[in-house]
Design a protein around this motif. Sequence first.
Motif, PDB file in Angstrom:
ATOM      1  N   VAL A 107       0.859  -1.178   0.000  1.00 53.76           N
ATOM      2  CA  VAL A 107       0.000   0.000   0.000  1.00 53.76           C
ATOM      3  C   VAL A 107       0.899   1.233   0.000  1.00 53.76           C
ATOM      4  N   VAL A 108       0.768   2.052  -1.034  1.00 52.66           N
ATOM      5  CA  VAL A 108       1.508   3.315  -1.114  1.00 52.66           C
ATOM      6  C   VAL A 108       0.691   4.359  -0.366  1.00 52.66           C
ATOM      7  N   LEU A 109       1.332   5.062   0.560  1.00 49.90           N
ATOM      8  CA  LEU A 109       0.601   5.934   1.487  1.00 49.90           C
ATOM      9  C   LEU A 109       1.236   7.318   1.540  1.00 49.90           C
ATOM     10  N   ASP A 110       0.374   8.325   1.665  1.00 52.76           N
ATOM     11  CA  ASP A 110       0.844   9.693   1.879  1.00 52.76           C
ATOM     12  C   ASP A 110      -0.161  10.418   2.763  1.00 52.76           C
ATOM     13  N   THR A 111       0.316  11.378   3.525  1.00 53.25           N
ATOM     14  CA  THR A 111      -0.557  12.202   4.360  1.00 53.25           C
ATOM     15  C   THR A 111      -0.254  13.674   4.105  1.00 53.25           C
ATOM     16  N   GLU A 112      -1.243  14.509   4.413  1.00 57.26           N
ATOM     17  CA  GLU A 112      -1.027  15.948   4.532  1.00 57.26           C
ATOM     18  C   GLU A 112      -1.393  16.339   5.963  1.00 57.26           C
ATOM     19  N   THR A 113      -0.742  17.366   6.484  1.00 59.34           N
ATOM     20  CA  THR A 113      -0.879  17.703   7.903  1.00 59.34           C
ATOM     21  C   THR A 113      -1.042  19.210   8.096  1.00 59.34           C
ATOM     22  N   THR A 114      -1.399  19.595   9.323  1.00 55.44           N
ATOM     23  CA  THR A 114      -1.557  21.021   9.635  1.00 55.44           C
ATOM     24  C   THR A 114      -0.225  21.730   9.783  1.00 55.44           C
ATOM     25  N   GLY A 115       0.852  20.981   9.958  1.00 54.38           N
ATOM     26  CA  GLY A 115       2.187  21.553  10.132  1.00 54.38           C
ATOM     27  C   GLY A 115       3.224  20.454  10.148  1.00 54.38           C
ATOM     28  N   HIS A 125       0.460  19.153  15.932  1.00 57.51           N
ATOM     29  CA  HIS A 125      -0.072  19.173  14.577  1.00 57.51           C
ATOM     30  C   HIS A 125      -0.728  17.835  14.265  1.00 57.51           C
ATOM     31  N   ARG A 126      -1.702  17.887  13.347  1.00 58.40           N
ATOM     32  CA  ARG A 126      -2.564  16.732  13.099  1.00 58.40           C
ATOM     33  C   ARG A 126      -2.626  16.417  11.602  1.00 58.40           C
ATOM     34  N   ILE A 127      -3.101  15.232  11.308  1.00 59.72           N
ATOM     35  CA  ILE A 127      -3.330  14.796   9.926  1.00 59.72           C
ATOM     36  C   ILE A 127      -4.619  15.420   9.405  1.00 59.72           C
ATOM     37  N   ILE A 128      -4.588  15.905   8.149  1.00 55.99           N
ATOM     38  CA  ILE A 128      -5.798  16.451   7.529  1.00 55.99           C
ATOM     39  C   ILE A 128      -6.193  15.697   6.263  1.00 55.99           C
ATOM     40  N   GLU A 129      -5.317  14.835   5.749  1.00 48.66           N
ATOM     41  CA  GLU A 129      -5.655  14.048   4.559  1.00 48.66           C
ATOM     42  C   GLU A 129      -4.815  12.780   4.548  1.00 48.66           C
ATOM     43  N   ILE A 130      -5.453  11.677   4.169  1.00 43.51           N
ATOM     44  CA  ILE A 130      -4.754  10.401   3.989  1.00 43.51           C
ATOM     45  C   ILE A 130      -5.126   9.858   2.618  1.00 43.51           C
ATOM     46  N   GLY A 131      -4.107   9.450   1.858  1.00 40.45           N
ATOM     47  CA  GLY A 131      -4.335   8.820   0.560  1.00 40.45           C
ATOM     48  C   GLY A 131      -3.539   7.528   0.458  1.00 40.45           C
ATOM     49  N   CYS A 132      -4.190   6.453   0.045  1.00 44.11           N
ATOM     50  CA  CYS A 132      -3.540   5.142  -0.061  1.00 44.11           C
ATOM     51  C   CYS A 132      -3.905   4.506  -1.390  1.00 44.11           C
ATOM     52  N   ILE A 133      -2.910   3.892  -2.041  1.00 42.72           N
ATOM     53  CA  ILE A 133      -3.091   3.178  -3.305  1.00 42.72           C
ATOM     54  C   ILE A 133      -2.563   1.765  -3.130  1.00 42.72           C
ATOM     55  N   ARG A 176       2.987  -5.973  -8.929  1.00 48.06           N
ATOM     56  CA  ARG A 176       3.636  -4.861  -9.638  1.00 48.06           C
ATOM     57  C   ARG A 176       2.665  -4.099 -10.524  1.00 48.06           C
ATOM     58  N   GLN A 177       1.408  -4.085 -10.139  1.00 48.51           N
ATOM     59  CA  GLN A 177       0.389  -3.321 -10.841  1.00 48.51           C
ATOM     60  C   GLN A 177      -0.407  -2.505  -9.829  1.00 48.51           C
ATOM     61  N   VAL A 178      -0.687  -1.249 -10.171  1.00 50.42           N
ATOM     62  CA  VAL A 178      -1.573  -0.440  -9.350  1.00 50.42           C
ATOM     63  C   VAL A 178      -2.990  -0.931  -9.557  1.00 50.42           C
ATOM     64  N   THR A 179      -3.672  -1.323  -8.482  1.00 46.11           N
ATOM     65  CA  THR A 179      -5.032  -1.838  -8.592  1.00 46.11           C
ATOM     66  C   THR A 179      -6.022  -0.679  -8.508  1.00 46.11           C
ATOM     67  N   ASN A 180      -7.312  -1.016  -8.596  1.00 47.80           N
ATOM     68  CA  ASN A 180      -8.344   0.022  -8.479  1.00 47.80           C
ATOM     69  C   ASN A 180      -8.796   0.231  -7.044  1.00 47.80           C
ATOM     70  N   LEU A 183      -3.102  12.041  -4.791  1.00 48.89           N
ATOM     71  CA  LEU A 183      -2.312  12.284  -6.003  1.00 48.89           C
ATOM     72  C   LEU A 183      -0.857  11.899  -5.787  1.00 48.89           C
ATOM     73  N   ASP A 184      -0.289  12.289  -4.645  1.00 50.13           N
ATOM     74  CA  ASP A 184       1.105  11.951  -4.370  1.00 50.13           C
ATOM     75  C   ASP A 184       1.294  10.445  -4.219  1.00 50.13           C
ATOM     76  N   SER A 185       0.293   9.736  -3.681  1.00 54.80           N
ATOM     77  CA  SER A 185       0.385   8.280  -3.587  1.00 54.80           C
ATOM     78  C   SER A 185       0.398   7.642  -4.969  1.00 54.80           C
ATOM     79  N   GLN A 186      -0.431   8.160  -5.864  1.00 58.06           N
ATOM     80  CA  GLN A 186      -0.453   7.638  -7.234  1.00 58.06           C
ATOM     81  C   GLN A 186       0.887   7.857  -7.926  1.00 58.06           C
TER      82      GLN A 186
END
Length: 242
Positions: free
Chosen positions: A4-12, A19-27, A32-36, A156-159
């Motif tokens: 699972v490719v993961l990225d977060t965005e935070t308040t700082g 500071h806290r998490i405001i967005e989580i994205g996982c792919i 070796r293939q990105v699934t849906n 987007l960054d996870s993709q």
Amino acid sequence: MRYVVLDTETTGLEVRQGHRIIEIGCIEVAGRQVTNKHFHEYVNPQRAVDEGAFQVHGISDEMLADKPVFSAIAERFLNFVRGSTLIIHNAAFDIGFLDGELDRLNLGKMADHVDGVIDSLTMAREMFPGKRNNLDALCDRLGVNNSHRQFHGALLDSQILAEVYLAMTRGQDSLVIDLSAGQGGATDATIELASLQLPEPEPGADELALHARYVQALDKEVKGACIWTTLTTTPLAVNDAA
């Protein structure tokens, strides 16, 4: 193995400053293939977003006002990543924030829920010592298109990171298996892929175009014709890929 490719965005930048998490994205990446399959949520941090962080990701306090708090999405998030190996760019940052959120809910740490973490930034520094290895630089170096990336966004960054990671590991030509033999500990066994009878599907037009763009990037990197261009016997649809 499930990745699972993961990225977060935070308040700082500092979890120790509250500071806290405001967005989580996982792919999900499998075979070796990105699934849906993906997970994506904006999160109400119950505090203000720093101006410096807003300039990076463009997510405002107003955008987060009606979003769920982390406790409301924690179970679905953990169910998505559970048992996987995470791929994260600068993993210490994201894991630190995720551990902070889980600790508030008495849910342990990320290490209690996943099989492991691969830090793609550490990988990049080993592969390209002395060079810039942020996500934009790796996209340029590896021929990954990130032209649609105006702000940092977790999904987007996870993709993009999924494509970067697959490009960074494309050169693997053998499978190394860790065998836990009960007598004397673990040993490594290598299976040469050349010895296996693997299917050879014909590439489609889209795949040929992607391959042509990748070879063009290799030519640009070596400032000439890379060995692939020199040895290939199949004409590449370079003009179609441009």
